[in-house]
Scaffold this motif. Structure first.
Motif, PDB file in Angstrom:
ATOM      1  N   LEU A  27       0.874  -1.169   0.000  1.00 12.35           N
ATOM      2  CA  LEU A  27       0.000   0.000   0.000  1.00 12.35           C
ATOM      3  C   LEU A  27       0.913   1.222   0.000  1.00 12.35           C
ATOM      4  N   LYS A  28       0.816   2.031  -1.049  1.00  6.31           N
ATOM      5  CA  LYS A  28       1.726   3.163  -1.218  1.00  6.31           C
ATOM      6  C   LYS A  28       1.441   4.266  -0.202  1.00  6.31           C
ATOM      7  N   TYR A  29       2.499   4.845   0.322  1.00  2.62           N
ATOM      8  CA  TYR A  29       2.429   6.008   1.200  1.00  2.62           C
ATOM      9  C   TYR A  29       3.686   6.837   0.948  1.00  2.62           C
ATOM     10  N   ASP A  30       3.685   8.079   1.408  1.00  2.00           N
ATOM     11  CA  ASP A  30       4.840   8.960   1.211  1.00  2.00           C
ATOM     12  C   ASP A  30       6.084   8.341   1.833  1.00  2.00           C
ATOM     13  N   GLY A  31       7.155   8.286   1.054  1.00  2.00           N
ATOM     14  CA  GLY A  31       8.427   7.789   1.546  1.00  2.00           C
ATOM     15  C   GLY A  31       8.639   6.299   1.403  1.00  2.00           C
ATOM     16  N   ILE A  32       7.659   5.574   0.879  1.00  2.00           N
ATOM     17  CA  ILE A  32       7.805   4.123   0.752  1.00  2.00           C
ATOM     18  C   ILE A  32       8.913   3.774  -0.243  1.00  2.00           C
ATOM     19  N   LYS A  33       9.636   2.741   0.074  1.00  4.71           N
ATOM     20  CA  LYS A  33      10.621   2.180  -0.851  1.00  4.71           C
ATOM     21  C   LYS A  33       9.960   0.984  -1.524  1.00  4.71           C
ATOM     22  N   LEU A  34       9.839   1.052  -2.833  1.00  5.22           N
ATOM     23  CA  LEU A  34       9.211  -0.051  -3.558  1.00  5.22           C
ATOM     24  C   LEU A  34      10.119  -1.277  -3.536  1.00  5.22           C
ATOM     25  N   PRO A  35       9.515  -2.463  -3.580  1.00  3.27           N
ATOM     26  CA  PRO A  35      10.332  -3.675  -3.625  1.00  3.27           C
ATOM     27  C   PRO A  35      11.281  -3.646  -4.822  1.00  3.27           C
ATOM     28  N   THR A  36      12.450  -4.221  -4.661  1.00  2.00           N
ATOM     29  CA  THR A  36      13.414  -4.263  -5.758  1.00  2.00           C
ATOM     30  C   THR A  36      13.240  -5.533  -6.580  1.00  2.00           C
ATOM     31  N   GLU A  37      12.578  -6.516  -6.001  1.00  2.00           N
ATOM     32  CA  GLU A  37      12.380  -7.795  -6.683  1.00  2.00           C
ATOM     33  C   GLU A  37      10.957  -7.885  -7.229  1.00  2.00           C
ATOM     34  N   LYS A  38      10.846  -8.231  -8.509  1.00  2.70           N
ATOM     35  CA  LYS A  38       9.545  -8.397  -9.140  1.00  2.70           C
ATOM     36  C   LYS A  38       9.184  -9.877  -9.139  1.00  2.70           C
ATOM     37  N   PRO A  39       7.928 -10.235  -9.153  1.00  2.00           N
ATOM     38  CA  PRO A  39       6.765  -9.365  -9.303  1.00  2.00           C
ATOM     39  C   PRO A  39       6.332  -8.766  -7.965  1.00  2.00           C
ATOM     40  N   PHE A  40       5.645  -7.622  -8.063  1.00  2.00           N
ATOM     41  CA  PHE A  40       4.958  -7.053  -6.922  1.00  2.00           C
ATOM     42  C   PHE A  40       3.771  -6.245  -7.422  1.00  2.00           C
ATOM     43  N   ILE A  41       2.869  -5.948  -6.499  1.00  2.00           N
ATOM     44  CA  ILE A  41       1.664  -5.188  -6.825  1.00  2.00           C
ATOM     45  C   ILE A  41       1.620  -3.981  -5.904  1.00  2.00           C
ATOM     46  N   LEU A  42       1.290  -2.826  -6.480  1.00  2.00           N
ATOM     47  CA  LEU A  42       1.244  -1.574  -5.747  1.00  2.00           C
ATOM     48  C   LEU A  42      -0.196  -1.077  -5.681  1.00  2.00           C
ATOM     49  N   GLU A  73       7.985  -9.437 -14.167  1.00  2.00           N
ATOM     50  CA  GLU A  73       9.283  -9.721 -14.802  1.00  2.00           C
ATOM     51  C   GLU A  73       9.154  -9.831 -16.312  1.00  2.00           C
ATOM     52  N   THR A  74       8.063 -10.438 -16.765  1.00  4.79           N
ATOM     53  CA  THR A  74       7.886 -10.692 -18.197  1.00  4.79           C
ATOM     54  C   THR A  74       6.462 -10.337 -18.618  1.00  4.79           C
ATOM     55  N   GLN A  75       6.276 -10.241 -19.907  1.00  5.59           N
ATOM     56  CA  GLN A  75       4.941  -9.983 -20.451  1.00  5.59           C
ATOM     57  C   GLN A  75       3.984 -11.126 -20.101  1.00  5.59           C
ATOM     58  N   ALA A  76       4.456 -12.347 -20.152  1.00 10.80           N
ATOM     59  CA  ALA A  76       3.611 -13.499 -19.827  1.00 10.80           C
ATOM     60  C   ALA A  76       3.180 -13.459 -18.362  1.00 10.80           C
ATOM     61  N   GLN A  82      -2.660 -10.218 -14.560  1.00 12.17           N
ATOM     62  CA  GLN A  82      -3.768  -9.375 -14.995  1.00 12.17           C
ATOM     63  C   GLN A  82      -5.076 -10.168 -15.002  1.00 12.17           C
ATOM     64  N   ASP A  83      -5.036 -11.366 -15.547  1.00 13.45           N
ATOM     65  CA  ASP A  83      -6.243 -12.205 -15.602  1.00 13.45           C
ATOM     66  C   ASP A  83      -6.747 -12.546 -14.200  1.00 13.45           C
ATOM     67  N   LYS A  84      -5.820 -12.887 -13.304  1.00 17.17           N
ATOM     68  CA  LYS A  84      -6.213 -13.246 -11.934  1.00 17.17           C
ATOM     69  C   LYS A  84      -6.786 -12.046 -11.177  1.00 17.17           C
TER      70      LYS A  84
END
Length: 149
Positions: A27-42, A73-76, A82-84
């Motif tokens: 859950l995004k908030y001011d100052g958050i550091k996004l994960p460096t490893e994908k996949p993740f959801i924001l 990481e990839t289009q697939a 996206q479907d889920k």
């Protein structure tokens, strides 16, 4: 009467996505550091709207809006996530948590309004490749005498 709050709705969406997809969700908030490893959801708060739906402001409808970003990481992988997520937003009920992270026993639906793929502006920026955003909204009606705490 359980009060539906901005933080409670955002946290509820974050928790449901992470539990159902098993993907790191933040859950995004001011100052958050996004994960460096994908996949993740924001999960990101957007503009809320308030509409008076009765005389003398006895009832107000609030529409909480969020942008849900897939970072894959990839289009697939993006397409699969996206479907889920689409199915989750279209058909699942979300348990409502309060501002302290406790389940309230109340459930709500999420309205899906848009799916927007985002192309990377800079192909050397790996974080911003394979992204997609959902625009979702949660509508709540507040009654003057029933939502005071």
């Amino acid at each position: 009467m359980v009060k539906v709050t901005q933080l409670g709705v955002g946290y509820s969406i974050e928790q449901k996505i992470e539990q159902e997809l098993g993907v790191k969700t933040v859950l995004k908030y001011d100052g958050i550091k996004l994960p460096t490893e994908k996949p993740f959801i924001l999960v990101e708060q957007m503009q809320n709207n308030h509409t008076q739906i009765s005389k003398l402001r006895e009832a107000i409808q609030t529409t909480f809006r969020f942008q849900i970003g897939i970072y894959a990481e990839t289009q697939a992988q993006r397409s699969s996530m996206q479907d889920k997520l689409r199915d989750l937003f279209l058909f699942a009920q979300f348990p409502l948590y309060d501002d302290m992270g406790a389940e309230t026993g109340v459930f709500f639906d999420v309205g899906l309004t848009n799916e927007v793929p985002i192309d990377a502006d800079d192909l050397s920026d790996k974080t911003n490749m394979h992204r997609l955003y959902f625009d979702v909204e949660v509508t709540q009606i507040y009654h003057r005498n029933k939502t005071k705490k």
